[in-house]
Design an enzyme around this catalytic site. Sequence first.
Site, PDB file in Angstrom:
ATOM      1  N   CYS B  51       1.227  -1.114  -0.026  1.00 22.22           N
ATOM      2  CA  CYS B  51       0.077   0.422  -0.014  1.00 22.22           C
ATOM      3  C   CYS B  51       0.792   1.244   0.526  1.00 22.22           C
ATOM      4  O   CYS B  51      -0.023   2.875  -0.384  1.00 22.22           O
ATOM      5  CB  CYS B  51      -0.954  -0.025   1.129  1.00 22.22           C
ATOM      6  SG  CYS B  51      -1.810  -1.051   1.332  1.00 22.22           S
ATOM      7  N   ARG B 128      -8.131  -4.415  -3.465  1.00 25.51           N
ATOM      8  CA  ARG B 128      -7.001  -2.833  -4.584  1.00 25.51           C
ATOM      9  C   ARG B 128      -8.377  -2.557  -4.905  1.00 25.51           C
ATOM     10  O   ARG B 128      -8.888  -3.087  -6.203  1.00 25.51           O
ATOM     11  CB  ARG B 128      -6.168  -3.410  -4.362  1.00 25.51           C
ATOM     12  CG  ARG B 128      -4.925  -3.397  -3.237  1.00 25.51           C
ATOM     13  CD  ARG B 128      -3.189  -3.704  -3.899  1.00 25.51           C
ATOM     14  NE  ARG B 128      -2.469  -4.511  -3.101  1.00 25.51           N
ATOM     15  CZ  ARG B 128      -2.240  -3.940  -2.045  1.00 25.51           C
ATOM     16  NH1 ARG B 128      -2.266  -2.767  -2.254  1.00 25.51           N
ATOM     17  NH2 ARG B 128      -1.478  -4.645  -0.841  1.00 25.51           N
TER      18      ARG B 128
END
Lengths: 75, 214
Positions: B51, B128
């Site tokens: 991330c 995601r």
Amino acid sequence: MPCINSNGELSANGRRILAALALPATVEQIRDQTELPLYLIRSGIREMVGAGLVAADRGTFQVTESGQALLARQS
Amino acid sequence: METVTPTGFPRLGQPAPAFEADTTHGTLRLEDFKGSWLVLFSHPADFTPVCTTEFVAFAELAPEFKKRNVELLGLSIDSTFSHIAWMRNIEQNFGVKVPFPVIADLDKTVATLYGMIMPGESKTETSRCVFIIDPNAILRAMIYYPLTTGRNVAEILRVIDALQTTDKHGVATPANWKPGEKVIVPPPRTTEDAEARMKAGLETKDWYFSKKAL
């Protein structure tokens, strides 16, 4: 960013938006004056209308006397 | 046998689900973005390596999104305080300031509205997901990546370029298209138009397959 901080003071964005509202203006006109993104202007105006610093009238916005006073104190 | 609770998924071509959420830029609503394109994207968790690479990549390309009238809006099931600490950490460690807001979706309201939680991967983290929403708040594209695979941010920018080109010129874009390359002319809908297409001066392989430069 929020336009009013936890101390009740205007943030930099709050000051820019209020300063652009001496005359009635739409969010697009405020964007043109301040170069802030639309989402920050809309959320900031919502916050400042709730705090009585900005008056809304059919899609245009203008600083109130309270808003002018707060802006003057912080200038 | 495990019970699976179905979650709604937004649909392409339909209005994006409205929301109001706490973010690192204050309370924001979907309607606040009207007039701009919006890339709403979720990540599994703050202070995790993949991330972090994604946020650095989004931040580095933020000026390119801005040029295209696109706002970025991140989301994870973390608190605003966690987001703020992570943004500061990214700036300290990678020298990149994250200029866009991030939703603190602790109660999973937005994640549930947009179907960002994939229980097969994780029940407590968002996958995601990328949602591209146009200036009229219509959902135009969705991309889903698993927890383990970092996104290609340049590809998201490419999709924006393709959508904006489609809207501006009424064309489609071929596989692997990039700005400046030839575009697909929509196929003819009648036999008369099909015949005319062959003489239209386009780069035509067959009546249904024509390209042109813009």
